[in-house]
Every structure is written in C-alpha cells, then in structure tokens.
Design an enzyme around this catalytic site. Structure first.
Site, short mmCIF file in Angstrom:
data_model
loop_
_atom_site.label_atom_id
_atom_site.label_comp_id
_atom_site.label_asym_id
_atom_site.label_seq_id
_atom_site.Cartn_x
_atom_site.Cartn_y
_atom_site.Cartn_z
CB VAL A 91 15.38 12.11 -3.70
CG1 VAL A 91 15.73 11.68 -5.09
CG2 VAL A 91 16.12 11.30 -2.69
CG HIS A 100 37.71 6.32 -26.51
ND1 HIS A 100 37.80 7.16 -25.42
CD2 HIS A 100 38.15 7.03 -27.59
CE1 HIS A 100 38.27 8.33 -25.82
NE2 HIS A 100 38.50 8.28 -27.13
CG HIS A 139 15.27 0.43 -7.93
ND1 HIS A 139 14.97 1.75 -8.11
CD2 HIS A 139 16.37 0.40 -7.15
CE1 HIS A 139 15.88 2.50 -7.49
NE2 HIS A 139 16.73 1.69 -6.89
CB THR A 190 -0.97 -0.01 1.20
OG1 THR A 190 -0.22 -0.34 2.38
CG2 THR A 190 -2.07 -1.04 1.01
N GLY A 223 10.30 13.88 3.43
CA GLY A 223 10.21 12.43 3.57
C GLY A 223 8.79 11.93 3.36
C1 FAD Z 1 7.85 12.70 -6.72
C2 FAD Z 1 8.41 11.31 -6.52
C3 FAD Z 1 9.40 10.84 -7.36
C4 FAD Z 1 9.91 9.56 -7.19
N1 FAD Z 1 10.90 9.14 -8.03
C5 FAD Z 1 11.43 7.93 -7.87
C6 FAD Z 1 12.43 7.46 -8.74
O1 FAD Z 1 12.84 8.15 -9.69
N2 FAD Z 1 12.93 6.22 -8.56
C7 FAD Z 1 12.51 5.43 -7.53
O2 FAD Z 1 13.01 4.32 -7.38
N3 FAD Z 1 11.55 5.84 -6.68
C8 FAD Z 1 11.00 7.06 -6.83
N4 FAD Z 1 10.01 7.47 -5.99
C9 FAD Z 1 9.57 6.56 -4.92
C10 FAD Z 1 8.61 5.50 -5.50
O3 FAD Z 1 7.51 6.15 -6.10
C11 FAD Z 1 8.14 4.56 -4.41
O4 FAD Z 1 9.26 4.01 -3.74
C12 FAD Z 1 7.31 3.44 -4.99
O5 FAD Z 1 6.19 3.94 -5.67
C13 FAD Z 1 6.86 2.48 -3.88
O6 FAD Z 1 6.10 1.47 -4.47
P1 FAD Z 1 5.00 0.68 -3.63
O7 FAD Z 1 4.47 -0.35 -4.57
O8 FAD Z 1 5.56 0.24 -2.34
O9 FAD Z 1 3.86 1.74 -3.28
P2 FAD Z 1 3.07 2.83 -4.12
O10 FAD Z 1 3.69 3.10 -5.42
O11 FAD Z 1 2.89 3.97 -3.19
O12 FAD Z 1 1.66 2.13 -4.40
C14 FAD Z 1 0.77 1.83 -3.40
C15 FAD Z 1 -0.61 1.68 -4.01
O13 FAD Z 1 -1.48 1.11 -3.05
C16 FAD Z 1 -2.76 1.71 -3.16
N5 FAD Z 1 -3.46 1.50 -1.88
C17 FAD Z 1 -3.12 1.97 -0.65
N6 FAD Z 1 -3.98 1.49 0.29
C18 FAD Z 1 -4.88 0.72 -0.37
C19 FAD Z 1 -5.97 -0.06 0.04
N7 FAD Z 1 -6.31 -0.19 1.33
N8 FAD Z 1 -6.69 -0.71 -0.91
C20 FAD Z 1 -6.35 -0.64 -2.24
N9 FAD Z 1 -5.29 0.08 -2.67
C21 FAD Z 1 -4.56 0.74 -1.75
C22 FAD Z 1 -2.43 3.16 -3.46
O14 FAD Z 1 -3.54 3.81 -4.03
C23 FAD Z 1 -1.26 3.01 -4.42
O15 FAD Z 1 -1.71 2.93 -5.74
C24 FAD Z 1 9.43 8.73 -6.15
C25 FAD Z 1 8.41 9.19 -5.30
C26 FAD Z 1 7.90 10.46 -5.49
C27 FAD Z 1 6.79 10.92 -4.59
N1 NAD Z 2 15.15 9.43 -7.65
C1 NAD Z 2 14.58 8.72 -6.71
O1 NAD Z 2 14.89 7.55 -6.51
C2 NAD Z 2 13.51 9.33 -5.86
C3 NAD Z 2 12.92 10.51 -6.24
C4 NAD Z 2 11.97 11.06 -5.42
C5 NAD Z 2 11.61 10.42 -4.25
N2 NAD Z 2 12.18 9.27 -3.90
C6 NAD Z 2 11.88 8.62 -2.62
O2 NAD Z 2 10.83 9.30 -1.96
C7 NAD Z 2 11.13 9.42 -0.59
C8 NAD Z 2 10.79 10.77 -0.09
O3 NAD Z 2 11.62 11.79 -0.68
P1 NAD Z 2 11.94 13.12 0.08
O4 NAD Z 2 12.84 13.94 -0.74
O5 NAD Z 2 10.67 13.70 0.61
O6 NAD Z 2 12.69 12.57 1.37
P2 NAD Z 2 14.24 12.44 1.70
O7 NAD Z 2 14.30 11.60 2.91
O8 NAD Z 2 15.03 12.08 0.51
O9 NAD Z 2 14.68 13.93 2.07
C9 NAD Z 2 14.05 14.67 3.06
C10 NAD Z 2 14.99 15.77 3.50
O10 NAD Z 2 14.28 16.65 4.33
C11 NAD Z 2 15.10 17.03 5.41
N3 NAD Z 2 14.22 17.45 6.51
C12 NAD Z 2 13.45 16.67 7.31
N4 NAD Z 2 12.76 17.44 8.19
C13 NAD Z 2 13.08 18.74 7.90
C14 NAD Z 2 12.71 19.99 8.44
N5 NAD Z 2 11.83 20.07 9.44
N6 NAD Z 2 13.24 21.10 7.90
C15 NAD Z 2 14.14 21.03 6.87
N7 NAD Z 2 14.54 19.87 6.33
C16 NAD Z 2 14.02 18.73 6.83
C17 NAD Z 2 15.91 15.77 5.71
O11 NAD Z 2 17.09 16.10 6.42
C18 NAD Z 2 16.18 15.24 4.33
O12 NAD Z 2 17.36 15.76 3.77
C19 NAD Z 2 12.60 9.12 -0.41
O13 NAD Z 2 12.70 8.02 0.45
C20 NAD Z 2 13.11 8.77 -1.75
O14 NAD Z 2 13.82 7.57 -1.74
C21 NAD Z 2 13.15 8.71 -4.69
#
Ligand code: FAD
Ligand code: NAD
Length: 468
Positions: free
Chosen positions: A183, A446, A323, A143, A272
């Site tokens: 990130v 290269h 992943h 979820t 986060g």
């Molecule tokens: C802006 C952003 C950029 C990101 N970029 C990257 C990236 O470039 N590379 C990367 O590796 N990660 C990235 N992430 C993180 C990545 O999106 C998550 O780690 C990933 O989606 C987690 O997958 P998941 O399957 O655990 O959950 P999710 O993708 O969150 O999917 C959970 C699903 O469960 C559904 N759900 C929840 N509760 C219920 C319920 N009770 N019944 C039915 N359905 C339900 C939700 O609607 C949702 O569709 C990014 C995240 C954000 C926010």
């Molecule tokens: N390229 C990717 O793989 C990708 C892209 C986007 C998101 N994500 C995933 O989504 C998750 C969430 O991303 P995110 O950027 O929100 O979290 P993050 O954990 O990457 O970064 C959150 C940052 O906020 C700072 N922070 C926390 N509380 C604060 C406060 N009160 N004031 C100022 N700074 C504060 C932390 O020190 C940290 O540097 C991450 O776990 C990341 O792995 C992954």
C-alpha cells in the site's frame, strides 16, 4: 492523579478510545510522547499521504486529462515546497481537532513517554527528563507501529528513506526506486510518478498488493504502467542498497536468481511496519511481545495476560489500519464500561488510494477456493458505466462474490473511480448479511459509479447484469 483509564498513545486507536471512555463517564488521561496528537495516521500516515495524493492528482489531471475536456494550460508547474506546506497545514488542522476534542470531553493529556511501573502505575518521562507518576484502574496500550527496516539495508533518511521522509521531499525525484509493492509503496510511488518521476517498484511477491484479491493487483499494475509509466519488477528479492551523493543503487535477485541492479536518486523502503513497544516497560508487568512482528498478545477481548491492561491498533495482531484501530478503541472502552460490543474482523474494508482506487471487503476468491467454499462471481467493468464514461475513468471493475447456495455476499472487490467511498455500501450490505440479489434490487441513483456494484451483484445473482 488517579484515573479510571490511561491511554498510552494518541493515534486513531488511542484518541478514539479516550473519547469513548470519557463519553461513558470514565475519568480518562492520554499520554503521548510527541507534541501533537493523532499518531502515525494524522502526522505521518493516512492524512498527509492523502493530501499529497490529492495535489499530485490535480497536477496529473491538469497535465494529461484537461486537454481532452478542451481546457488548455500553458506553463504548468509544481511547486513542491507549497505542496508540502499545504500538507503540513492539513495535518495541523487535523491534530488541532484532536486537542479540541480532548478538551471538549474533559480528557487530561500528558506529553511524554509513558511506561509501566506496575499494572496500576504509569510513569511519564518528559523531554527534559522530568518524571511524573499517575495511577489508574485500567490501561489501554495504543502505541502503534514504525516502518520495518531490512537488516541488510540501512536507511539513511536522506536518499534511502521510509514513508515519513517521502512525505517531506524538497524535490520531485528523477528516478524513485520503491522497495515493496504494498500500500505505502504504491500510494507514495503514485504521488511522485504523477509529478513526473520515473518510478520502479521492486516487489518480492509475484504480484503487487498481494494480500488482496488477485484480480485487483493485476488490473492496478496494468493501469499504473499505462497511465503513469510505473515499472514493476515482481518476484525480485532485494539484497542491498547504497547511497553515494545523490545516487542510490539497489541490488536484487530476479525471479531466476540473476543479480540485477537499479540506479535512482531516491529509494523508499516500504516493506511493512512493526509494532512499537520500545520504552513501555512491559517487562515490569510480565508482558512479552511476540517474536514475529513484536505484537502485544491479547485475547478475544483485546485484554493482555494482565487484567485491566488492554492493547489495540497496530501494536496488536490484525490489519494495520486506522479504522481497525478506531473500532478496537471503541470496543475496549465499552468493555471497560461493562458493555458487550462486537467487531467483525471479516468486515474491515481495505483501501489503496491510488488512481484508480482499490477497495475490498470480506473474502477473496483465493481464500474461498482454499476453504473449498462454493461461490458465484459477478463482475462489472467501468467501461460500461455511463458515469465513468462521462468522467473518463473507465479503468477497473467491481466483483461480487456470493455463496453458491444462499446468495449471501461473501466478498466485494473493486478497482475504479471512488472505490474508497463505494466500498462502504458493500460493508453495510454484508453487515446486514445481504444477498447479491438484495444489492441488485436496491435502487441506485443514475448516473453514479455505485451502479457498477449493483450490476456486479446482478451478474453474481443470475448473470443478469443489464449493461454488460
Ligand atoms: C504513509 C502511511 C499511510 C497510511 N495510510 C492509511 C490509510 O489511508 N488508511 C488507513 O486505515 N491506515 C493508513 N495507515 C496506517 C495507519 O496510520 C495506522 O494503522 C494507524 O495509525 C494505527 O493507529 P494506532 O493508534 O494503532 O497507532 P499510531 O497511529 O501509530 O499511534 C501511536 C502513538 O503512540 C505514541 N507512543 C508510542 N509509544 C509511546 C509511549 N511509550 N508513550 C507515549 N506515547 C507513545 C506514538 O508517538 C504515536 O503517536 C497509513 C500508514 C502510513 C505509514
Ligand atoms: N490505504 C491504506 O489503508 C494504507 C496506506 C498506507 C499504509 N497502510 C498500512 O501500513 C502498513 C505498512 O504498509 P507497507 O506498504 O509498508 O506494507 P505492506 O505489507 O502493505 O506491503 C509490503 C510489501 O513489501 C513486500 N516486501 C517485503 N519484503 C520485501 C523485500 N525484501 N523485497 C521486496 N519486497 C518486499 C511485501 O511482499 C509486500 O508486498 C500496512 O499494513 C498497511 O495496512 C495502509
């Protein structure tokens, strides 16, 4: 209906788990509360953010780099509406792909909120309130997660926003304040900085991307300031934010404890994400999420305290990465089918899709020092790469960390052009427990950016990089 496996959630964890279960001959259903599959990653995460990063990269290059190639443009403009429409189209292509894959693999799908009645019965509550019950031998909870909010800082979704709203703005902010230099803050901050916004990043820690190898954050901060004019306020504790009309005011305490404030027109809160377990009915099967982060506790086989109920992805411990969720989905499907799969959590790469890109795998220098491990370090700068000179992407470096005695590669950390793709070579090498010398002796085409990894490996082996 009776199933072998019901997967709750169709993000990268859930949909991949379902496909693997079906491949293994298990009768499988997926329950997803939204009308499109793909979860956070496909709808409001990885894919849309990368679509906007690509558009903004084209715009920024057209505005700032084309001239050096002798290409001139006049009247360059960004049509934000079109950029968002293209992003929506990219999402639609990807989510439709999951629908196709579910059909192809004969996976049943149900739209609605899934919740536990008991360990073998799942209730689906549809949008109109109608309910339906399914029975199953196993359940995979996938979820995911939602953005964390700061308790003292209300998100109004108009001016004080999360990543979800930042993917749908109708204009380029004049001054975007980013709370959290992780990130999300840096990727989405880059999108709007490239399109011309002033971007200020307020970060609590002493560096940006503070969980990655220390050298990466320093170099990324330097380049983002130089190339995009982004400003960084490190060691700052945000204390509040208010929105009035089009104005947002963010207050914070600087590293000396002095009160400071920032004024902008939008503020992204990216501090986060928190595991999402609302409405799952976990209490009906005796599972209590952890207090910190709301994560569902699982054992080494990703099984909860209740036999046959597994959890994967963002809703459990570990990195919140697509992943990682996918690999866990495959792991659990194979466990249910009686196989003995394995995941090496040390070898899950992390990537930040800024430009230059940042990518890492294995242990950081900080972790090795803390563990008292003797290691060698070899670095190679993109300034000395012929390919990087040709494309004008000379910022950044590759660093290889290897065991001082055995030369086994312990960590690879890079910032530079196409680092997101290049890290895969380091992951493969480390999966096969390569030494730095092994990488240094492999023939690399290269001119390619990957030669920088070979050179850094040679530098780590015996300080024998050729072009440094
Ligand atoms: C802006 C952003 C950029 C990101 N970029 C990257 C990236 O470039 N590379 C990367 O590796 N990660 C990235 N992430 C993180 C990545 O999106 C998550 O780690 C990933 O989606 C987690 O997958 P998941 O399957 O655990 O959950 P999710 O993708 O969150 O999917 C959970 C699903 O469960 C559904 N759900 C929840 N509760 C219920 C319920 N009770 N019944 C039915 N359905 C339900 C939700 O609607 C949702 O569709 C990014 C995240 C954000 C926010
Ligand atoms: N390229 C990717 O793989 C990708 C892209 C986007 C998101 N994500 C995933 O989504 C998750 C969430 O991303 P995110 O950027 O929100 O979290 P993050 O954990 O990457 O970064 C959150 C940052 O906020 C700072 N922070 C926390 N509380 C604060 C406060 N009160 N004031 C100022 N700074 C504060 C932390 O020190 C940290 O540097 C991450 O776990 C990341 O792995 C992954």
């Amino acid at each position: 209906m009776q199933y072998d496996v019901i997967v709750i959630g169709s993000g990268p964890g859930g949909y991949v788990a379902a496909i693997r279960c079906a491949q293994l001959g298990l009768k499988t259903a997926v329950i997803e509360k939204y009308s499109t599959f793909g979860g956070t990653c496909l709808n409001v995460g990885c894919i849309p953010s990368k679509a906007l990063l690509d558009t903004s990269e084209h715009y920024h290059n057209a505005a700032h780099s084309f001239a050096t190639h002798g290409i001139s443009l006049s009247n360059l403009k960004i049509d934000v509406k079109k950029m968002i429409e293209r992003k929506d189209d990219v999402i639609a292509q990807n989510t439709a792909g999951i629908t196709y894959l579910f059909k192809k693999n004969k996976i049943d799908s149900y739209e609605g909120v899934g919740s536990f009645v008991n360990k073998n019965t799942i209730k689906i509550t549809k949008k109109d309130g109608a309910t339906e019950e399914l029975t199953t031998k196993n359940v995979i909870i996938a979820t995911g997660s939602k953005p964390t909010a700061l308790p003292f800082l209300p998100i109004d979704k108009q001016r004080i926003i999360t990543s979800t709203e930042a993917l749908n703005l109708s204009e380029v902010p004049k001054h975007l304040i980013v709370i959290g230099g992780g990130v999300i803050g840096l990727e989405l901050g880059s999108v709007y900085a490239r399109l011309g916004a002033k971007v200020s990043v307020i970060e609590y820690a002493k560096s940006i991307i503070s969980t990655m190898d220390g050298g990466l954050g320093k170099e990324l901060q330097r380049v983002l300031k130089k190339s995009l004019g982004m400003e960084f306020f490190l060691g700052h504790k945000v204390t509040g934010a208010t929105a009035k009309g089009k104005k947002v005011t963010v207050t914070a305490e600087d590293s000396k404890g002095q009160a400071v404030s920032f004024e902008g027109d939008y503020c992204i809160v990216s501090v986060g994400r928190v595991a999402y377990t609302k409405d799952l009915g976990l209490e009906n099967i005796g599972i209590t999420p952890e207090e910190r982060g709301n994560k569902i506790p699982v054992n080494d086989h990703l099984e909860t305290a209740v036999e046959g109920i597994y959890a994967i992805g963002d809703v459990i411990k570990g990195a919140m990465l697509a992943h990682k969720a996918e690999d866990e989905g495959i792991y659990v499907a194979e466990r249910i089918a009686g196989q003995k799969p394995h995941i090496d959590y040390n070898l899950i790469p992390g990537v930040v899709y800024t430009w230059p890109e940042v990518a890492s795998v294995g242990q950081t220098e900080e972790q090795l020092k803390e563990a008292g491990k003797k290691y060698k370090s070899g670095s190679f700068s993109f300034k000395a790469s012929g390919r990087a000179k040709a494309s004008g992407d000379t910022d950044g470096f590759v660093k290889v960390l290897a065991d001082a005695e055995t030369d086994e590669v312990l960590g690879v950390h890079m910032i530079g052009p196409r680092a997101a793709d290049m890290i895969a070579e380091a992951v493969v090498a480390m999966e096969y427990r390569a030494s730095a010398e092994d990488i240094g002796r492999i023939c690399h085409a290269h001119p390619t950016f990957t030669e920088a990894l070979k050179e850094a490996a040679l530098a780590a082996t015996a300080n024998r990089a050729i072009h440094a």
